[in-house]
Motif scaffolding. Structure first.
Motif, mmCIF file in Angstrom:
data_model
loop_
_atom_site.group_PDB
_atom_site.id
_atom_site.type_symbol
_atom_site.label_atom_id
_atom_site.label_comp_id
_atom_site.label_asym_id
_atom_site.label_seq_id
_atom_site.Cartn_x
_atom_site.Cartn_y
_atom_site.Cartn_z
ATOM 1 N N PHE A 247 39.334 104.537 42.154
ATOM 2 C CA PHE A 247 38.955 103.272 42.786
ATOM 3 C C PHE A 247 39.061 102.106 41.816
ATOM 4 C CE2 PHE A 247 37.500 105.251 46.632
ATOM 5 C CZ PHE A 247 37.609 104.217 47.552
ATOM 6 N N LEU A 248 38.538 102.283 40.630
ATOM 7 C CA LEU A 248 38.472 101.166 39.702
ATOM 8 C C LEU A 248 39.809 100.893 39.027
ATOM 9 C CD1 LEU A 248 34.979 101.829 38.085
ATOM 10 C CD2 LEU A 248 35.546 100.643 40.209
ATOM 11 N N ASP A 253 42.106 95.763 43.503
ATOM 12 C CA ASP A 253 43.094 94.800 43.021
ATOM 13 C C ASP A 253 42.469 94.061 41.834
ATOM 14 O OD1 ASP A 253 44.614 92.403 42.619
ATOM 15 O OD2 ASP A 253 45.404 92.559 44.652
ATOM 16 N N GLY A 254 43.044 94.240 40.663
ATOM 17 C CA GLY A 254 42.463 93.648 39.469
ATOM 18 C C GLY A 254 42.447 92.131 39.478
ATOM 19 N N THR A 256 42.301 90.053 42.608
ATOM 20 C CA THR A 256 41.440 89.511 43.667
ATOM 21 C C THR A 256 40.138 90.288 43.822
ATOM 22 O OG1 THR A 256 42.332 90.926 45.426
ATOM 23 C CG2 THR A 256 43.532 88.874 44.938
ATOM 24 N N HIS A 257 40.104 91.516 43.336
ATOM 25 C CA HIS A 257 38.977 92.439 43.458
ATOM 26 C C HIS A 257 38.758 92.955 44.877
ATOM 27 C CE1 HIS A 257 38.110 91.636 39.304
ATOM 28 N NE2 HIS A 257 38.038 90.333 39.560
ATOM 29 N N HIS A 258 39.641 92.610 45.812
ATOM 30 C CA HIS A 258 39.633 93.286 47.101
ATOM 31 C C HIS A 258 40.176 94.702 46.922
ATOM 32 C CE1 HIS A 258 38.541 89.847 49.541
ATOM 33 N NE2 HIS A 258 39.455 89.115 48.936
ATOM 34 N N LEU A 259 39.804 95.574 47.824
ATOM 35 C CA LEU A 259 40.346 96.922 47.812
ATOM 36 C C LEU A 259 41.645 96.948 48.598
ATOM 37 C CD1 LEU A 259 37.104 99.005 48.450
ATOM 38 C CD2 LEU A 259 38.118 98.322 46.262
ATOM 39 N N ARG A 260 42.697 97.449 47.977
ATOM 40 C CA ARG A 260 43.974 97.604 48.674
ATOM 41 C C ARG A 260 43.899 98.837 49.556
ATOM 42 N NH1 ARG A 260 47.284 96.408 43.147
ATOM 43 N NH2 ARG A 260 45.968 98.155 42.509
ATOM 44 N N LEU A 261 44.512 98.781 50.737
ATOM 45 C CA LEU A 261 44.226 99.764 51.775
ATOM 46 C C LEU A 261 45.192 100.933 51.835
ATOM 47 C CD1 LEU A 261 43.217 97.450 54.771
ATOM 48 C CD2 LEU A 261 41.804 98.301 52.888
ATOM 49 N N PHE A 262 46.484 100.698 51.625
ATOM 50 C CA PHE A 262 47.481 101.734 51.908
ATOM 51 C C PHE A 262 48.428 101.911 50.718
ATOM 52 C CE2 PHE A 262 46.592 99.610 56.057
ATOM 53 C CZ PHE A 262 45.865 100.650 56.622
ATOM 54 N N ARG A 307 30.209 94.452 41.206
ATOM 55 C CA ARG A 307 29.781 93.070 41.436
ATOM 56 C C ARG A 307 30.965 92.237 41.914
ATOM 57 N NH1 ARG A 307 28.135 92.015 36.757
ATOM 58 N NH2 ARG A 307 25.940 92.558 37.037
ATOM 59 N N HIS A 308 32.110 92.410 41.267
ATOM 60 C CA HIS A 308 33.309 91.672 41.670
ATOM 61 C C HIS A 308 33.771 92.092 43.068
ATOM 62 C CE1 HIS A 308 33.683 89.797 37.805
ATOM 63 N NE2 HIS A 308 33.906 90.929 37.158
ATOM 64 N N ILE A 309 33.728 93.393 43.354
ATOM 65 C CA ILE A 309 34.151 93.878 44.671
ATOM 66 C C ILE A 309 33.235 93.330 45.761
ATOM 67 C CG2 ILE A 309 34.420 95.946 46.102
ATOM 68 C CD1 ILE A 309 35.204 97.442 43.499
ATOM 69 N N ALA A 310 31.932 93.296 45.479
ATOM 70 C CA ALA A 310 30.982 92.777 46.470
ATOM 71 C C ALA A 310 31.264 91.320 46.796
ATOM 72 C CB ALA A 310 29.551 92.938 45.958
#
Length: 427
Positions: A247-248, A253-254, A256-262, A307-310
């Motif tokens: 995950f990390l 995404d280093g 934007t810190h959003h999680l990439r989906l696919f 914290r960044h992801i939140a």
């Protein structure tokens, strides 16, 4: 803010709105729980029953029993457990079916690892609730199935799905809304969730029995049961840490810190939305995993990242406390207010207050809860699927209860927010 009022409202919603709905309206006299009630709350007694729905019901009532000691919740959990064990587990090839017919016979027999992970989540919570050793053994067996058939030992991560016989499958999608990608954020998140709860259950068992939680040279001196327990904890912990690293290092995404989906097999990113609900949900689930692992360096690294992801997820939070669903790659927003996104929004903000020292986030969580209470809670029981973005009307096109509409996100919100509020009030 008034923490006690917040806690009372959450407990009241759990015990007087959510859980009675599933016990009074969804218990199937043929066994287990019905597969569906539509958006107008009309029962579809012949609807198929999904593994995800039943695993989440199992987790919900087990967790509610742990929190309240109400015997009625343990009875409901046992009902779900008996049905999952009898009808969803594949006794011939291992793993679990995706769905069964209303009479309990197999329907879609593919192996979707997301669903198997949720059964691990439910079984391990049921073990925590009542100490049923068979439930724990089944959870460990499903863990082994995922590790054997889904884990990519060469390139890292976990593939999405297989046939019943564990062979490659052409369509790996969870739903028609997903890309047909071989690796996804969503499946990795919920495998992590299931593994974390299994690790917690195993460590609690070890603590009760006085077993060491570290594999060492002394393992050869243990009784067989202790040796099994120590080795199993080691395997589950290794897999959990591996998922946190994925995950990390790969999914977040280093920039934007959003999680990439696919992703494809080689972790090349495929197009996908910014999913605010998944960002905020992952922000606390990842940190929970680090806490259960219990390693200081892993926890410190995860705390910083989450914290960044939140805050990436909170880009979808509106001024009224609600959260929009997602932002598409072309910049368009899906601004429906889905029930599960609102629930995870509350938990994520409470964890920011409790574990990141951001006290103001508890006030924001209260505002988000007020949006839920005023707009999504159905006075007749349970929550609506969503409020529509266009006119804010109640969405009755999607189910009130069904394959994806379960009591898990909202019940968990109540339980987790109460825990955080209690911890904050004691500081």
């Amino acid at each position: 803010m008034d923490y006690e009022l917040f806690k009372r409202e959450l407990l009241d919603n759990l015990r007087c709105n959510i859980l009675p709905y599933w016990m009074d309206k969804m218990e199937d006299p043929r066994g287990g729980f019905y597969g569906r009630r539509d958006g107008h709350d009309r029962l579809d007694a012949d609807a198929p029953k999904g593994a995800i729905l039943n695993a989440r019901i199992l987790w919900t009532f087990s967790a509610a029993y742990i929190a309240t000691s109400d015997a009625a919740y343990l009875q409901a959990a046992s009902r779900a457990y008996d049905y999952v064990k009898a009808h969803f587990l594949d006794r011939e090839f291992g793993g679990a079916y995706w769905s069964v017919n209303a009479d309990g016979s197999p329907l879609d027999t593919k192996k979707q690892y997301y669903a198997i992970a949720f059964i691990i989540y439910g079984l391990s919570e049921y073990y925590r609730a009542c100490g049923d050793e068979d439930a724990l053994g089944l959870a460990v067996g499903l863990f082994d199935d995922i590790e054997k058939h889904s884990r990519d030992r060469e390139k890292g991560g976990y593939i999405e799905a297989s046939t019943r016989e564990w062979e490659p499958i052409a369509d790996m999608r969870l739903s028609e809304h997903d890309a047909n990608a071989s690796k996804t954020m969503n499946t990795h998140l919920h495998i992590l969730e299931g593994y974390t709860n299994l690790l917690r259950a195993l460590k609690e068992k070890a603590a009760r029995e006085g077993s060491t939680q570290k594999v060492s040279m002394l393992s050869s001196l243990f009784e067989d049961t202790d040796f099994w327990l120590v080795g199993t904890i080691g395997r589950v912990e290794e897999a959990t840490i591996n998922l946190l690293d994925i995950f990390l290092d790969k999914i977040e995404d280093g920039r934007t810190h959003h999680l990439r989906l696919f992703f494809d097999d080689d972790w090349n990113v495929q197009p996908g939305a910014e999913s605010y609900g998944h960002d905020i949900e992952a922000s606390w689930l990842l940190l929970e995993s680090a806490h259960v692992v219990g390693d200081e360096k892993i926890t410190a690294k995860t705390l910083e990242h989450t914290r960044h992801i939140a805050f990436a997820g909170l880009q979808g939070r509106c001024c009224d406390g609600s959260m929009v669903y997602e932002r598409h790659p072309d910049g368009r927003y899906d601004d429906d207010k889905h029930w599960w996104v609102q629930a995870e929004n509350v938990i994520g903000q409470m964890w920011l207050a409790q574990f990141h020292g951001l006290a103001e986030q508890a006030e924001r969580a209260w505002q988000s809860w007020r949006y839920i209470a005023d707009n999504l809670v159905d006075p007749e029981g349970e929550w609506y699927w969503s409020r529509k973005g266009a006119d804010r009307s109640v969405n009755r096109s999607d189910d009130k209860a069904g394959f994806w509409k379960c009591p898990y996100h909202n019940s968990r919100m109540c339980l987790e927010a109460i825990r955080s509020l209690t911890a904050l009030s004691e500081k």
